[in-house]
Design a protein around this motif. Sequence first.
Motif, PDB file in Angstrom:
ATOM      1  N   SER A  16       0.827  -1.201   0.000  1.00 37.35           N
ATOM      2  CA  SER A  16       0.000   0.000   0.000  1.00 37.35           C
ATOM      3  C   SER A  16       0.869   1.261   0.000  1.00 37.35           C
ATOM      4  N   ALA A  17       1.898   1.274   0.820  1.00 38.11           N
ATOM      5  CA  ALA A  17       2.798   2.426   0.885  1.00 38.11           C
ATOM      6  C   ALA A  17       3.527   2.627  -0.439  1.00 38.11           C
ATOM      7  N   MET A  18       3.927   1.530  -1.065  1.00 40.24           N
ATOM      8  CA  MET A  18       4.631   1.625  -2.349  1.00 40.24           C
ATOM      9  C   MET A  18       3.712   2.145  -3.446  1.00 40.24           C
ATOM     10  N   GLN A  19       2.452   1.764  -3.418  1.00 42.78           N
ATOM     11  CA  GLN A  19       1.520   2.176  -4.459  1.00 42.78           C
ATOM     12  C   GLN A  19       1.144   3.646  -4.351  1.00 42.78           C
ATOM     13  N   GLN A  20       1.383   4.271  -3.220  1.00 43.85           N
ATOM     14  CA  GLN A  20       1.052   5.673  -3.059  1.00 43.85           C
ATOM     15  C   GLN A  20       2.095   6.585  -3.698  1.00 43.85           C
ATOM     16  N   GLU A  21       3.287   6.080  -3.887  1.00 46.40           N
ATOM     17  CA  GLU A  21       4.358   6.883  -4.460  1.00 46.40           C
ATOM     18  C   GLU A  21       4.332   6.800  -5.989  1.00 46.40           C
ATOM     19  N   LEU A  22       4.772   7.871  -6.607  1.00 49.34           N
ATOM     20  CA  LEU A  22       4.873   7.900  -8.064  1.00 49.34           C
ATOM     21  C   LEU A  22       6.124   7.139  -8.490  1.00 49.34           C
ATOM     22  N   THR A  23       6.026   6.405  -9.572  1.00 52.82           N
ATOM     23  CA  THR A  23       7.184   5.677 -10.079  1.00 52.82           C
ATOM     24  C   THR A  23       8.060   6.625 -10.885  1.00 52.82           C
ATOM     25  N   ASP A  24       9.299   6.224 -11.117  1.00 50.11           N
ATOM     26  CA  ASP A  24      10.213   7.031 -11.928  1.00 50.11           C
ATOM     27  C   ASP A  24       9.655   7.215 -13.339  1.00 50.11           C
ATOM     28  N   LYS A  25       9.032   6.174 -13.856  1.00 53.25           N
ATOM     29  CA  LYS A  25       8.460   6.230 -15.205  1.00 53.25           C
ATOM     30  C   LYS A  25       7.328   7.264 -15.266  1.00 53.25           C
ATOM     31  N   GLN A  26       6.487   7.313 -14.234  1.00 59.63           N
ATOM     32  CA  GLN A  26       5.385   8.278 -14.201  1.00 59.63           C
ATOM     33  C   GLN A  26       5.913   9.710 -14.077  1.00 59.63           C
ATOM     34  N   ILE A  27       6.921   9.901 -13.255  1.00 63.24           N
ATOM     35  CA  ILE A  27       7.521  11.232 -13.098  1.00 63.24           C
ATOM     36  C   ILE A  27       8.130  11.687 -14.417  1.00 63.24           C
ATOM     37  N   GLU A  28       8.816  10.802 -15.090  1.00 62.11           N
ATOM     38  CA  GLU A  28       9.411  11.116 -16.390  1.00 62.11           C
ATOM     39  C   GLU A  28       8.337  11.470 -17.409  1.00 62.11           C
ATOM     40  N   TYR A  29       7.232  10.745 -17.399  1.00 62.30           N
ATOM     41  CA  TYR A  29       6.122  11.020 -18.323  1.00 62.30           C
ATOM     42  C   TYR A  29       5.572  12.435 -18.107  1.00 62.30           C
ATOM     43  N   VAL A  30       5.329  12.802 -16.858  1.00 57.63           N
ATOM     44  CA  VAL A  30       4.783  14.123 -16.554  1.00 57.63           C
ATOM     45  C   VAL A  30       5.781  15.205 -16.954  1.00 57.63           C
ATOM     46  N   ARG A  31       7.057  15.000 -16.635  1.00 57.05           N
ATOM     47  CA  ARG A  31       8.095  15.972 -17.001  1.00 57.05           C
ATOM     48  C   ARG A  31       8.152  16.161 -18.516  1.00 57.05           C
ATOM     49  N   THR A  32       8.113  15.065 -19.247  1.00 58.65           N
ATOM     50  CA  THR A  32       8.173  15.123 -20.706  1.00 58.65           C
ATOM     51  C   THR A  32       6.968  15.860 -21.283  1.00 58.65           C
ATOM     52  N   GLU A  33       5.782  15.576 -20.762  1.00 55.35           N
ATOM     53  CA  GLU A  33       4.565  16.248 -21.251  1.00 55.35           C
ATOM     54  C   GLU A  33       4.630  17.752 -21.009  1.00 55.35           C
ATOM     55  N   ILE A  34       5.130  18.146 -19.850  1.00 56.15           N
ATOM     56  CA  ILE A  34       5.247  19.575 -19.545  1.00 56.15           C
ATOM     57  C   ILE A  34       6.282  20.222 -20.455  1.00 56.15           C
ATOM     58  N   GLU A  35       7.425  19.575 -20.640  1.00 59.83           N
ATOM     59  CA  GLU A  35       8.464  20.119 -21.518  1.00 59.83           C
ATOM     60  C   GLU A  35       7.979  20.249 -22.954  1.00 59.83           C
ATOM     61  N   LYS A  36       7.256  19.240 -23.457  1.00 66.87           N
ATOM     62  CA  LYS A  36       6.725  19.304 -24.824  1.00 66.87           C
ATOM     63  C   LYS A  36       5.784  20.495 -24.980  1.00 66.87           C
TER      64      LYS A  36
END
Length: 83
Positions: A16-36
Amino acid sequence: MTNRYDKIPDHKVIKSAMQQELTDKQIEYVRTEIEKAVLENKHKVYIGLDSFNPSQKKKLGQVLKSKGYKFVEELSRSFMVNL
């Protein structure tokens, strides 16, 4: 002797604790979308949330708000954010 084993956390608690955190892949996706969006000179960015569970969506919303982003629209499957 059983008391010693009680100190080991339950698997469900850890998962449960692990599922609450964002994964590196998800963080990278959000960063990429904002940069684009910035490079394309857009004023809003669409972030699809298909790979996020409800806890991660909440966490992402908290992180984006703490970074100063304003939400235009919050749907169950996406965020639309002002840049």
